[in-house]
Design a protein around this motif. Structure first.
Motif, short mmCIF file in Angstrom:
data_model
loop_
_atom_site.label_atom_id
_atom_site.label_comp_id
_atom_site.label_asym_id
_atom_site.label_seq_id
_atom_site.Cartn_x
_atom_site.Cartn_y
_atom_site.Cartn_z
N ASP A 149 0.88 -1.16 0.00
CA ASP A 149 0.00 0.00 0.00
C ASP A 149 0.93 1.22 0.00
OD1 ASP A 149 -1.70 2.21 1.09
OD2 ASP A 149 -3.16 0.60 1.31
N ALA A 150 0.60 2.23 -0.79
CA ALA A 150 1.50 3.38 -0.89
C ALA A 150 1.73 4.05 0.47
CB ALA A 150 0.95 4.39 -1.89
N PHE A 151 0.78 3.89 1.40
CA PHE A 151 0.96 4.44 2.75
C PHE A 151 2.31 4.03 3.35
CE2 PHE A 151 -3.55 5.17 4.72
CZ PHE A 151 -3.89 5.99 3.66
N TYR A 152 2.78 2.82 2.99
CA TYR A 152 3.95 2.24 3.66
C TYR A 152 5.26 2.74 3.04
CZ TYR A 152 0.67 -1.00 5.89
OH TYR A 152 -0.34 -1.56 6.61
N TYR A 153 5.61 3.99 3.40
CA TYR A 153 6.85 4.59 2.91
C TYR A 153 8.05 3.69 3.22
CZ TYR A 153 7.65 5.44 7.78
OH TYR A 153 7.84 5.22 9.11
N GLY A 207 8.39 0.72 2.84
CA GLY A 207 8.60 -0.29 1.79
C GLY A 207 9.89 0.01 1.02
N ALA A 208 10.23 1.30 0.88
CA ALA A 208 11.45 1.67 0.13
C ALA A 208 12.68 1.07 0.80
CB ALA A 208 11.57 3.20 0.07
N ASP A 209 12.78 1.20 2.12
CA ASP A 209 13.96 0.67 2.83
C ASP A 209 13.97 -0.85 2.85
OD1 ASP A 209 15.02 3.11 3.29
OD2 ASP A 209 14.23 3.32 5.33
N ILE A 210 12.79 -1.43 3.10
CA ILE A 210 12.74 -2.91 3.15
C ILE A 210 13.15 -3.47 1.79
CG2 ILE A 210 11.27 -4.94 3.52
CD1 ILE A 210 9.63 -3.36 5.50
N ALA A 211 12.64 -2.86 0.70
CA ALA A 211 12.98 -3.35 -0.64
C ALA A 211 14.48 -3.19 -0.90
CB ALA A 211 12.16 -2.62 -1.70
N ASP A 212 15.05 -2.07 -0.45
CA ASP A 212 16.51 -1.87 -0.63
C ASP A 212 17.29 -2.96 0.10
OD1 ASP A 212 16.18 0.25 -2.22
OD2 ASP A 212 16.83 1.78 -0.79
N GLU A 213 16.86 -3.25 1.34
CA GLU A 213 17.55 -4.30 2.10
C GLU A 213 17.47 -5.65 1.39
OE1 GLU A 213 16.00 -4.30 6.15
OE2 GLU A 213 16.45 -2.15 6.22
N TRP A 257 10.56 -1.95 -5.44
CA TRP A 257 9.41 -1.59 -4.59
C TRP A 257 8.33 -0.99 -5.49
CZ3 TRP A 257 8.70 3.71 -1.96
CH2 TRP A 257 7.50 3.73 -1.23
N VAL A 258 7.14 -1.58 -5.42
CA VAL A 258 5.99 -1.06 -6.16
C VAL A 258 4.95 -0.61 -5.15
CG1 VAL A 258 4.09 -1.71 -7.70
CG2 VAL A 258 6.41 -2.52 -8.17
N ALA A 259 4.47 0.63 -5.29
CA ALA A 259 3.51 1.18 -4.32
C ALA A 259 2.14 1.31 -4.99
CB ALA A 259 4.00 2.53 -3.82
N LEU A 260 1.10 0.85 -4.31
CA LEU A 260 -0.24 0.97 -4.87
C LEU A 260 -1.04 1.97 -4.05
CD1 LEU A 260 -1.13 -2.77 -5.65
CD2 LEU A 260 -0.06 -1.08 -7.11
N TRP A 261 -1.48 3.01 -4.72
CA TRP A 261 -2.26 4.08 -4.07
C TRP A 261 -3.74 3.79 -4.32
CZ3 TRP A 261 -2.14 7.64 -0.56
CH2 TRP A 261 -3.04 8.71 -0.57
N THR A 262 -4.51 3.66 -3.24
CA THR A 262 -5.90 3.23 -3.44
C THR A 262 -6.89 4.40 -3.48
OG1 THR A 262 -6.21 2.87 -1.07
CG2 THR A 262 -5.51 0.97 -2.35
N ALA A 263 -6.40 5.63 -3.40
CA ALA A 263 -7.32 6.78 -3.46
C ALA A 263 -7.08 7.57 -4.75
CB ALA A 263 -7.16 7.64 -2.22
N LEU A 280 7.36 11.98 0.63
CA LEU A 280 8.78 12.19 0.42
C LEU A 280 9.48 10.96 -0.16
CD1 LEU A 280 9.46 14.05 3.80
CD2 LEU A 280 9.29 15.06 1.51
N THR A 281 8.91 9.78 0.07
CA THR A 281 9.60 8.53 -0.28
C THR A 281 9.18 7.94 -1.62
OG1 THR A 281 9.45 8.11 2.09
CG2 THR A 281 10.37 6.35 0.76
N LEU A 282 7.95 8.23 -2.05
CA LEU A 282 7.44 7.57 -3.27
C LEU A 282 8.32 7.73 -4.52
CD1 LEU A 282 3.55 7.84 -3.13
CD2 LEU A 282 4.98 5.80 -2.91
N PRO A 283 9.07 8.86 -4.66
CA PRO A 283 9.94 8.92 -5.85
C PRO A 283 10.93 7.76 -5.93
CG PRO A 283 9.72 11.09 -4.88
CD PRO A 283 9.05 10.13 -3.92
N ARG A 284 11.17 7.05 -4.81
CA ARG A 284 12.09 5.90 -4.85
C ARG A 284 11.42 4.64 -5.40
NH1 ARG A 284 14.32 5.72 1.11
NH2 ARG A 284 15.18 3.72 0.42
#
Ligand code: UDP
Length: 453
Positions: free
Chosen positions: A120-124, A126-132, A137-143, A207-211
């Motif tokens: 869910d895009a809420f989970y900024y 996700g960028a760090d977890i995916a890097d680790e 990292w793919v973010a899905l925005w539901t709104a 701030l994180t979604l551009p990653r």
């Protein structure tokens, strides 16, 4: 066993509140159909998983639910009347560690490392977890794209809106926002408590979604094109892949006979009322709405989230039974597609708006929190197929005026035509070669290939 044979293992992190997990799962189902050799692990709380994956509906055994800790103290009992945000706050204290723990368990249990992380895009985070994990990292925005934009540009809005500016100040310093006012922005962008858990989360998200390798949204390119283009310039890939309700229909549960009931009514005559999965309006507003319904001649269908005996005026259901039907849950998508529905009284949740567009039904809004005010104002002043209530709440006068306007005037008919135009565009987007279908192919490419990073 399936995990060992799968070509890829994709972890999905869902948000367990409001209508978030279901639309996320609907996109995951589509990905799974496009990419049947992959295994998807759907991580969410037990409470959310048990309603998103109801027993007996599990056709896709390549999507497996996994439970993460909900952060609630031992012995906590859900009491939404006390404070509906309390479980959200507890949960947000438990992230991201609960998800990290779940990923470790998942990998240990299945013997399969993760190849891609979808959240869910809420989970900024996700960028760090995916890097680790060294995966995309793919973010899905539901709104709506517009709500996403206001979180992406929170710093910009804060620079342009002073703390003493009036709440009706227009945001005319930004293209496409001239008719939107300070008060319409989601809570915590320029007003409200910046330190509350959800505003902090959304600000970090912006701030994180551009990653992200891709940001996908449940919308279609034509609905808010200027904003969509601004988002495209900010993200590696911004992909509208909806409206998902037109692509994968959810199972119809009409145990209360709403669709038969609608059959008995004239075209475009029925008032359908629903404030989403969470909200029940305060007692005095329910009182005003019941008075309007009782005194007008409009037939109504109300999906009422509450206790009919305790929260509606005594005798109301019986007195109005010849023209009204009150149910605890309705097959909303199908209802809005039914020709008898003339207007949708809604809280302005994004899924409700997409479903109203898909049915070609104009709307009346009583927004409460989050993005609902922004959605209301956008529909009213930019897309033109709905009305906010005068004064913003369900008073007798404002509600009567709005219903009369939409159901009984020429301007109301024009609103119906306008939403009809959107309906056509929405259907066009999901046809073969339509923009949402093409965007979805790009999304599948990102999810399946590392070289897309
Ligand atoms: N919904 C439904 N039946 C009801 C009430 C709601 O099927 O009686 C569904 C509706 O179709 C929509 C979702 O619940 O898909 C509500 O989502 P929305 O984003 O509008 O609001 P939220 O629940 O997030 O506040």
């Amino acid at each position: 066993e399936k995990y060992k044979k799968a070509s890829k293992h994709i972890a999905v992190m869902a948000f367990p509140f409001g209508t978030h997990a279901a639309p996320l799962l609907s996109i995951i189902r589509r990905l799974s159909e496009a990419f049947p050799a992959a295994m998807f692990s759907f991580l969410c709380t037990e409470r959310s998983n048990s309603s998103t994956f109801p027993k007996g509906h599990q056709k896709h055994d390549s999507i497996k639910p996994f439970n993460v800790w909900d952060g609630l103290p031992e012995g906590y009992t859900y009491c939404l009347k006390r404070n509906p945000h309390e479980p959200v706050d507890y949960f947000l204290q438990a992230v991201p560690q609960n998800f990290k723990d779940a990923v470790d368990e998942l990998v240990a249990e299945t013997g399969r490392p993760i190849d891609c992380l979808i959240t869910d895009a809420f989970y900024y985070f996700g960028a760090d977890i995916a890097d680790e994990l060294k995966v995309p990292w793919v973010a899905l925005w539901t709104a709506s794209p517009r709500a996403l934009f206001s979180h992406a540009e929170t710093e910009f809005f804060r620079r342009h809106v002073g703390i003493n500016d009036p709440v009706d100040k227009p945001l005319d310093f930004l293209q496409g926002f001239a008719s939107i006012r300070v008060a319409d922005l989601p809570d915590g962008v320029v007003r409200g408590n910046f330190d509350a858990s959800v505003p902090v989360l959304l600000n970090k998200m912006g701030l994180t979604l551009p990653r992200a390798a891709a940001v996908a949204a449940n919308s279609y390119e034509d609905l808010d094109n200027a904003v969509v283009n601004m988002l495209k310039s900010r993200y590696k890939r911004f992909l509208n892949v909806g409206p998902s309700n037109l692509i994968s229909a959810s199972p119809i549960d009409d145990r209360h006979g709403c669709l038969d009931w609608l059959e008995r009514h004239e075209p475009a005559s029925v008032v359908y009322i629903s404030f989403g999965s969470v909200i029940t309006p305060p007692p005095h507003e329910i009182g005003a709405l019941t008075q309007v319904l009782e005194e007008s001649n409009f037939p109504f269908l109300w999906s009422f989230r509450g206790d009919v005996e305790k929260q509606l005026p005594p005798g109301f259901p019986k007195r109005t039974s010849s023209k009204g039907k009150i149910v605890p849950w309705a097959p909303q998508q199908k209802i809005l597609e039914h020709p008898s529905v003339g207007v949708f009284v809604s809280h302005g949740g994004w899924n409700s708006i997409l479903e109203s567009i898909s049915g070609g039904v104009p709307m009346v809004f009583r927004p409460f929190f989050g993005d609902q005010k922004l959605n209301t104002r956008t529909v009213e002043t930019i897309w033109g197929f709905g009305l906010g209530l005068e004064g913003g709440t369900l008073t007798k006068e404002a509600t009567t005026n709005a219903l009369n306007f939409i159901l009984s005037t020429e301007e109301g008919k024009k609103m119906r035509q306008k939403v009809g135009v959107q309906k056509e565009l929405a259907y066009k987007a999901v046809q073969p070669n339509g923009s949402s279908i093409e965007n979805f192919k790009t999304l599948v490419g990102v999810v399946t290939c590392h070289h897309y990073l």
